[in-house]
Write a protein that holds these residues in place. Structure first.
Motif, PDB file in Angstrom:
ATOM      1  N   ARG A 145       0.852  -1.175   0.000  1.00  0.00           N
ATOM      2  CA  ARG A 145       0.000   0.000   0.000  1.00  0.00           C
ATOM      3  C   ARG A 145       0.899   1.240   0.000  1.00  0.00           C
ATOM      4  NH1 ARG A 145      -2.425   3.079   3.507  1.00  0.00           N
ATOM      5  NH2 ARG A 145      -4.429   3.946   2.908  1.00  0.00           N
ATOM      6  N   LYS A 152      -9.127   8.371  -7.257  1.00  0.00           N
ATOM      7  CA  LYS A 152      -8.503   7.850  -6.040  1.00  0.00           C
ATOM      8  C   LYS A 152      -6.993   8.058  -6.081  1.00  0.00           C
ATOM      9  CE  LYS A 152     -11.795   4.147  -5.012  1.00  0.00           C
ATOM     10  NZ  LYS A 152     -11.999   2.701  -5.134  1.00  0.00           N
ATOM     11  N   ASP A 193      -6.913   3.508  -2.311  1.00  0.00           N
ATOM     12  CA  ASP A 193      -7.973   3.708  -1.323  1.00  0.00           C
ATOM     13  C   ASP A 193      -8.620   5.084  -1.436  1.00  0.00           C
ATOM     14  OD1 ASP A 193      -7.685   1.249  -0.173  1.00  0.00           O
ATOM     15  OD2 ASP A 193      -6.271   1.927   1.347  1.00  0.00           O
ATOM     16  N   ARG A 250     -13.098   3.417   7.842  1.00  0.00           N
ATOM     17  CA  ARG A 250     -14.127   2.696   7.088  1.00  0.00           C
ATOM     18  C   ARG A 250     -14.112   1.215   7.470  1.00  0.00           C
ATOM     19  NH1 ARG A 250     -12.580   6.738   3.252  1.00  0.00           N
ATOM     20  NH2 ARG A 250     -14.323   7.544   2.012  1.00  0.00           N
ATOM     21  N   ASN A 295     -12.704  -2.755   4.591  1.00  0.00           N
ATOM     22  CA  ASN A 295     -12.874  -1.893   3.409  1.00  0.00           C
ATOM     23  C   ASN A 295     -11.630  -1.115   3.008  1.00  0.00           C
ATOM     24  OD1 ASN A 295     -15.807  -2.340   3.272  1.00  0.00           O
ATOM     25  ND2 ASN A 295     -15.772  -1.276   5.248  1.00  0.00           N
ATOM     26  N   ARG A 296     -10.723  -0.899   3.986  1.00  0.00           N
ATOM     27  CA  ARG A 296      -9.579  -0.033   3.721  1.00  0.00           C
ATOM     28  C   ARG A 296      -8.510  -0.405   4.730  1.00  0.00           C
ATOM     29  NH1 ARG A 296      -7.425   5.083   5.018  1.00  0.00           N
ATOM     30  NH2 ARG A 296      -6.920   6.402   3.215  1.00  0.00           N
ATOM     31  N   ARG A 297      -7.249  -0.405   4.321  1.00  0.00           N
ATOM     32  CA  ARG A 297      -6.191  -0.823   5.242  1.00  0.00           C
ATOM     33  C   ARG A 297      -5.181   0.277   5.466  1.00  0.00           C
ATOM     34  NH1 ARG A 297      -5.799  -7.357   4.775  1.00  0.00           N
ATOM     35  NH2 ARG A 297      -8.004  -7.599   5.319  1.00  0.00           N
ATOM     36  N   GLY A 298      -5.686   1.500   5.671  1.00  0.00           N
ATOM     37  CA  GLY A 298      -4.815   2.650   5.904  1.00  0.00           C
ATOM     38  C   GLY A 298      -4.471   2.796   7.367  1.00  0.00           C
ATOM     39  N   GLU A 334      -7.567   3.110   9.657  1.00  0.00           N
ATOM     40  CA  GLU A 334      -8.220   1.866  10.067  1.00  0.00           C
ATOM     41  C   GLU A 334      -7.322   1.054  11.001  1.00  0.00           C
ATOM     42  OE1 GLU A 334      -8.100   3.010   6.921  1.00  0.00           O
ATOM     43  OE2 GLU A 334     -10.204   3.637   6.834  1.00  0.00           O
TER      44      GLU A 334
END
Lengths: 228, 228
Positions: free
Chosen positions: A25, A88, A93, A157, A161-164, A167
Motif C-alpha cells: 500500500r 482515487k 484507497d 471505514r 474496506n480499507r487498510r490505511g 483503520e
C-alpha cells in the motif's frame, strides 16, 4: 509474540508507537499517540520526528454519532470541482478525510498548543461517544469547534474496506481496549517517506513499539474488529 | 526604503522571504517561496525551519477562473455540520482555505517530493491563468489533481477585505511583478508561534528579507492592488 497489553500501557503513558501499513500500500510508517495524552510537547515531537500531517483519528461510531460527511462527499456535490473527487490516490484507497477544524478557544489553530487544545477536546468528544453519550457529544462538537481549521479528522471505514493508518490505528485502539481517539503523522525523510528499516531503527533506538499492519489485521480479524 | 526589485530577485532565485502580518491580527511570521521555484529540498526546508502548514496561495483571479469554492461554503451547505462554518477564528477573519488536493502522479501526496510535484503543477496552472489561458488552465486543473489531498489551496479575498498572509503574499507578488503563485508556512517555535524578534533574527542570520505586512499594505494601496 506481540504484547497488546504492553502496547496499551505505552500508549496510556503518553509514548508514541510506530505503525507500518504494508509494502503493497503506502509502505509508510506513522507515528501514533493516544489522543487523551496529547500536549504541546508531543505535537512538537510529531513535527520534529515524524514530519507529516498531524491528524486526529477515530472510528466509524464517531463519524456516525456526529453525522460527519467525508470531505469527498462535499466536493462531489459541487459541480465545478466534482471531477477532482471522482479519482482515487495511486495506492487505491478513498481518502479518510472528514473535515479540518479548530477549537474555538485557539488563537490561530496552527501552533503546537493550539493543535493540542483542539485534539484534546476532540478526544473528550470521542470518550463521550464511545461511552454512549451521543447527544452530549454532538452538542459539544457543534458548539466547541469551527471549520475549516488546521486539524483534520480522519475516520475509519473498517479494515474490511480499507487498510490505511486510520483503520489500523482504530483497530489497535480496540484491540488494546482503548477509546478510538488517536493522533497520527507520517514519518518522513528529506524528499521521501522514511524507509521501513530506518523507521524500525528509530523505534529500537528510542524504545518504542514498532507494529506491522499485517499483525493488527490478523488480530482484528480474530476479535471481530474489521468494520469499526 | 524597501527594494521591491531585490525582493523580486530573491524570490525568483528560489530564496524564501519572511512576512509578518500584524501585531493586531495573528502576529505570526510566514516563510514564503515563489511556487515556480519549488522543489523537494525547499519543502523539507519549510518543514524544518518554518514548521507550519505548507500551503499553495494564489489570487482572486485564480479562484474565479477555476470556479473554486471556499471550503467554508461547502461545509455550510451540509446541514449536520453547517454550524461549524458559521464561526470565525478568534483573530476575526474568515478562513482562506479552498480545497486540499494532490497531483494524480503523486504516490501518497505527503512526502516532500510529492508536495513539490503538486505545488509545481499548481504554479503552472496559475501561470496559464495570469497569462489569460483560462480554458486550458481549467482543463488541466480538473484532469491533473484529485481531492481531498495534502496541499491546501488558499486564495485571496483582497487586502481591502482581509489582511492575512494569503492576501499579503498575493499583493507582494503583484507589487514585485510576479504571478500570484506562492508557497507559505507559518514559522513555529515549540508550543507557540515564533516570536517577532526571533523571526527577525532568523532572517538576519540567513540573509533573508523580513517584510512587515503594513509595508505591503501601504504599497498595494498606492498601486491599486487591494482587491486582487
Amino acid at each position: 509474540m506481540i504484547s497488546w497489553l504492553d502496547i496499551r500501557n505505552a500508549l496510556l503513558s503518553g509514548k508514541p508507537v510506530l505503525i507500518f501499513d504494508s509494502i503493497e500500500r503506502e509502505a509508510e510508517t506513522d507515528m501514533v499517540f493516544y489522543a487523551g495524552t496529547i500536549d504541546y510537547k508531543k505535537i512538537a515531537y510529531l513535527r520534529k520526528y515524524a514530519g507529516g500531517q498531524i491528524c486526529f483519528v477515530s472510528g466509524r461510531l464517531f463519524r456516525e454519532a456526529l453525522d460527519l460527511p467525508f470531505l469527498q462527499d462535499l466536493i462531489i456535490k459541487h459541480p465545478s470541482i466534482r471531477e477532482l473527487a471522482t479519482r482515487k490516490p495511486r495506492y487505491g484507497d478513498p481518502p479518510a478525510f472528514n473535515i479540518w477544524l479548530n477549537h474555538v478557544a485557539t488563537k490561530t489553530g496552527i501552533s503546537d498548543s493550539d493543535k493540542a487544545l483542539t485534539i484534546k477536546a476532540l478526544s473528550e468528544i470521542a470518550a463521550l461517544i464511545y461511552k454512549g453519550y451521543m447527544e452530549e457529544a454532538r452538542d459539544r462538537f457543534l458548539k466547541e469547534f469551527y471549520a475549516p481549521g488546521h486539524v483534520p479528522i480522519l475516520t475509519s471505514r473498517g479494515l474490511a474496506n480499507r487498510r490505511g493508518h486510520t483503520e489500523l490505528s482504530v483497530a489497535l485502539s480496540l484491540i488494546t481496549g482503548l477509546t478510538p481517539s488517536i493522533v497520527i503523522a507520517e514519518m518522513l525523510d528529506e524528499g521521501q517517506s522514511l524507509p521501513y528499516e530506518d523507521a524500525k531503527r528509530f523505534a529500537i533506538r528510542n524504545g518504542l513499539f514498532f507494529i506491522d499492519g499485517v499483525d493488527i489485521v490478523a488480530e482484528a480479524e480474530k476479535r471481530g474488529y474489521l468494520n469499526d
